[in-house]
Design an enzyme around this catalytic site. Structure first.
Site, PDB file in Angstrom:
ATOM      1  N   GLY A  73      -4.698 -29.910 -10.549  1.00  0.00           N
ATOM      2  CA  GLY A  73      -3.418 -30.613 -10.565  1.00  0.00           C
ATOM      3  C   GLY A  73      -3.509 -31.970 -11.233  1.00  0.00           C
ATOM      4  O   GLY A  73      -2.572 -32.399 -11.914  1.00  0.00           O
ATOM      5  N   SER A  74      -4.630 -32.652 -11.058  1.00  0.00           N
ATOM      6  CA  SER A  74      -4.781 -33.980 -11.675  1.00  0.00           C
ATOM      7  C   SER A  74      -4.776 -33.885 -13.198  1.00  0.00           C
ATOM      8  O   SER A  74      -4.170 -34.730 -13.877  1.00  0.00           O
ATOM      9  CB  SER A  74      -6.072 -34.650 -11.199  1.00  0.00           C
ATOM     10  OG  SER A  74      -5.996 -34.974  -9.828  1.00  0.00           O
ATOM     11  N   ASN A 154       2.163 -35.725  -0.510  1.00  0.00           N
ATOM     12  CA  ASN A 154       0.931 -35.135   0.002  1.00  0.00           C
ATOM     13  C   ASN A 154       0.512 -35.693   1.353  1.00  0.00           C
ATOM     14  O   ASN A 154      -0.245 -35.044   2.084  1.00  0.00           O
ATOM     15  CB  ASN A 154      -0.214 -35.327  -1.003  1.00  0.00           C
ATOM     16  CG  ASN A 154      -0.377 -36.773  -1.432  1.00  0.00           C
ATOM     17  OD1 ASN A 154       0.544 -37.366  -2.005  1.00  0.00           O
ATOM     18  ND2 ASN A 154      -1.526 -37.354  -1.167  1.00  0.00           N
ATOM     19  N   GLN A 182       1.777 -30.011  -3.712  1.00  0.00           N
ATOM     20  CA  GLN A 182       1.935 -29.737  -2.285  1.00  0.00           C
ATOM     21  C   GLN A 182       3.102 -28.795  -1.992  1.00  0.00           C
ATOM     22  O   GLN A 182       3.162 -28.193  -0.914  1.00  0.00           O
ATOM     23  CB  GLN A 182       2.147 -31.052  -1.523  1.00  0.00           C
ATOM     24  CG  GLN A 182       0.948 -31.967  -1.518  1.00  0.00           C
ATOM     25  CD  GLN A 182      -0.219 -31.433  -0.703  1.00  0.00           C
ATOM     26  OE1 GLN A 182      -0.057 -30.596   0.171  1.00  0.00           O
ATOM     27  NE2 GLN A 182      -1.415 -31.923  -1.003  1.00  0.00           N
ATOM     28  N   GLY A 203      -4.421 -24.689  -7.701  1.00  0.00           N
ATOM     29  CA  GLY A 203      -4.742 -23.449  -7.017  1.00  0.00           C
ATOM     30  C   GLY A 203      -5.319 -23.623  -5.633  1.00  0.00           C
ATOM     31  O   GLY A 203      -5.037 -22.831  -4.735  1.00  0.00           O
ATOM     32  N   HIS A 204      -6.134 -24.653  -5.420  1.00  0.00           N
ATOM     33  CA  HIS A 204      -6.860 -24.735  -4.147  1.00  0.00           C
ATOM     34  C   HIS A 204      -5.964 -25.161  -2.986  1.00  0.00           C
ATOM     35  O   HIS A 204      -6.405 -25.172  -1.837  1.00  0.00           O
ATOM     36  CB  HIS A 204      -8.085 -25.639  -4.268  1.00  0.00           C
ATOM     37  CG  HIS A 204      -7.808 -27.108  -4.256  1.00  0.00           C
ATOM     38  ND1 HIS A 204      -8.018 -27.890  -3.146  1.00  0.00           N
ATOM     39  CD2 HIS A 204      -7.359 -27.941  -5.220  1.00  0.00           C
ATOM     40  CE1 HIS A 204      -7.712 -29.151  -3.426  1.00  0.00           C
ATOM     41  NE2 HIS A 204      -7.315 -29.204  -4.671  1.00  0.00           N
ATOM     42  N   THR A 240     -13.115 -22.367 -23.100  1.00  0.00           N
ATOM     43  CA  THR A 240     -13.120 -20.954 -22.725  1.00  0.00           C
ATOM     44  C   THR A 240     -12.460 -20.778 -21.359  1.00  0.00           C
ATOM     45  O   THR A 240     -12.761 -21.499 -20.417  1.00  0.00           O
ATOM     46  CB  THR A 240     -14.562 -20.415 -22.664  1.00  0.00           C
ATOM     47  OG1 THR A 240     -15.168 -20.596 -23.945  1.00  0.00           O
ATOM     48  CG2 THR A 240     -14.582 -18.939 -22.293  1.00  0.00           C
ATOM     49  N   CYS A 327      -8.280 -37.173  -1.308  1.00  0.00           N
ATOM     50  CA  CYS A 327      -8.775 -37.733  -2.571  1.00  0.00           C
ATOM     51  C   CYS A 327      -9.216 -39.184  -2.407  1.00  0.00           C
ATOM     52  O   CYS A 327      -9.995 -39.690  -3.196  1.00  0.00           O
ATOM     53  CB  CYS A 327      -7.680 -37.655  -3.644  1.00  0.00           C
ATOM     54  SG  CYS A 327      -6.984 -36.013  -3.861  1.00  0.00           S
TER      55      CYS A 327
END
Length: 394
Positions: A73-74, A154, A182, A203-204, A240, A327
């Protein structure tokens, strides 16, 4: 006796789900081809990326051509904000509008741009953690290049009036980006219907692995590359493709956006039970609007304690929680989000964030409600800060 374990920090990260893991596994050992290769192993991987892109697009109400896979996301926030800034600077527009309580992936990016000669306006939030769309409207100028406002905070979980802000931006001819890291999987999102030009997700936060994200860019917005090299991602992001992670994200977002309303109703009921239980402790307050918040977000300030201490004691009881954004958990500074609400440094330091999902049971909720007061009482028993609060109250 086995120690009890309750994970209540899903806003920090989530466990990779079984569905996601099973989908990913073949791409580590057997389907390991490079999607850019022309032989069958490569073409199969290319198709897997295409399938995942289609799933993400469907979940967001976007066109697959508008979906770009990133590392997190960052990165997506950085690419969106820096990309639009560079694109619009050529047209003489070097002003950005954001809010005071954005994630640091946004705030540090706008601070970087300020050093490069851009002007940034930071709109405030009210005491409930909500942005007034009128403040955004007033902040927009003739030279405004971008408005970037997070979908849901968040730390305190407040959901912002995204459609109203997007509508204002469209009327003013200004591009609109939202950090939805979020929000995705917890609220219904349709980027086209809502008028969102750019959107970031990670994704996480939705049971995919760490290290995979997405940037949605509305068709017709040609932002410059953040990463240069090969021709991956339609020539817009070199490197890749991380096929296992991309495949996993496709499954994760598909699962996360199923039955959002039904899941949200269940989670909200347990959330409210925990909030009401903890607020029975004297000198506590809920941070953020009670209703306009993510279903699983609980953020409560508890006077007379330090946030780090309560987290360590809760951990001894098997409860994983947070005092703010993971974070910045190593920082000794109070949360910029809570300070923006108008809290004092002392009160902001004593915040507790629990972020729950539908796997948290009523029994788990009862355990949290039982343990938190015990921990608070113990910490307050030897806190000079609490002694001062009590003496002043007498």
């Amino acid at each position: 006796m086995k120690k009890r374990f309750i994970y209540a920090d899903n806003a920090a990260t989530t466990a990779v789900s079984e569905n996601v893991l099973n989908a990913m596994l073949p791409y580590f050992r057997y389907e390991y081809g490079n999607p850019s290769s022309i032989y069958k192993l490569g073409r199969d991987n290319e198709q897997a990326v295409i399938d995942a892109r289609n799933k993400v697009a469907k979940a967001l109400g976007a066109d697959p051509k508008e979906i770009f896979f990133t590392s997190c996301g960052s990165e997506s926030d950085n690419w969106a904000i820096k990309g639009v800034a560079e694109l619009m600077a050529a047209k003489g527009k070097k002003h950005i509008v954001t809010s005071v309580f954005e994630h640091h992936a946004v705030l540090h990016t706008t601070e970087y741009l300020q050093k490069k000669g851009y002007d940034v306006t930071y709109v405030p939030i009210n005491e409930k953690g909500l942005i007034d769309p009128e403040d955004v409207k007033k902040a927009i100028r003739d030279d405004t290049a971008l408005v970037t406002i997070m979908y849901a905070n968040n730390e305190i979980g407040t959901i912002q009036p995204i459609e109203e802000i997007a509508k204002i931006c469209k009327e003013k001819g200004v591009l609109f980006h939202t950090d939805a890291v979020q929000a995705v999987g917890h609220v219904n999102i349709d980027v086209h219907k809502q008028g969102i030009d750019l959107l970031s997700l990670s994704g996480h936060k939705i049971h995919a692995q760490k290290g995979i994200g997405v940037l949605y860019v509305r068709k017709g917005i040609n932002i410059p590359n953040l990463i240069h090299g090969g021709g991956q991602e339609k020539g817009k992001r070199a490197g890749t493709e991380n096929v296992p992670a991309i495949v996993g994200l496709g499954v994760a977002i598909e699962d996360a956006t199923k039955n959002i309303d039904e899941k949200g109703k269940k989670i909200t009921a347990i959330r409210n039970k925990i909030i009401d239980g903890i607020l029975k402790i004297p000198y506590t307050r809920l941070n953020g609007d009670r209703d306009k918040r993510l279903p699983g977000n609980i953020n409560i300030s508890i006077e007379g304690i330090e946030g780090e201490s309560i987290l360590l004691l809760l951990d001894s009881y098997g409860i994983c929680a947070s005092s703010g954004s993971a974070c910045t958990s190593g920082s000794l500074d109070p949360s910029h989000v809570l300070l923006a609400l108008g809290l004092t440094h002392e009160v902001a330091h004593g915040s507790l964030r629990l972020s729950i999902e539908d796997d948290l049971t009523e029994d788990d909720a009862d355990y949290i409600i039982e343990v938190v007061p015990k921990v608070v009482e113990r910490l307050r028993s030897f806190s000079p800060l609490w002694e001062g609060i009590i003496n002043n109250a007498v």
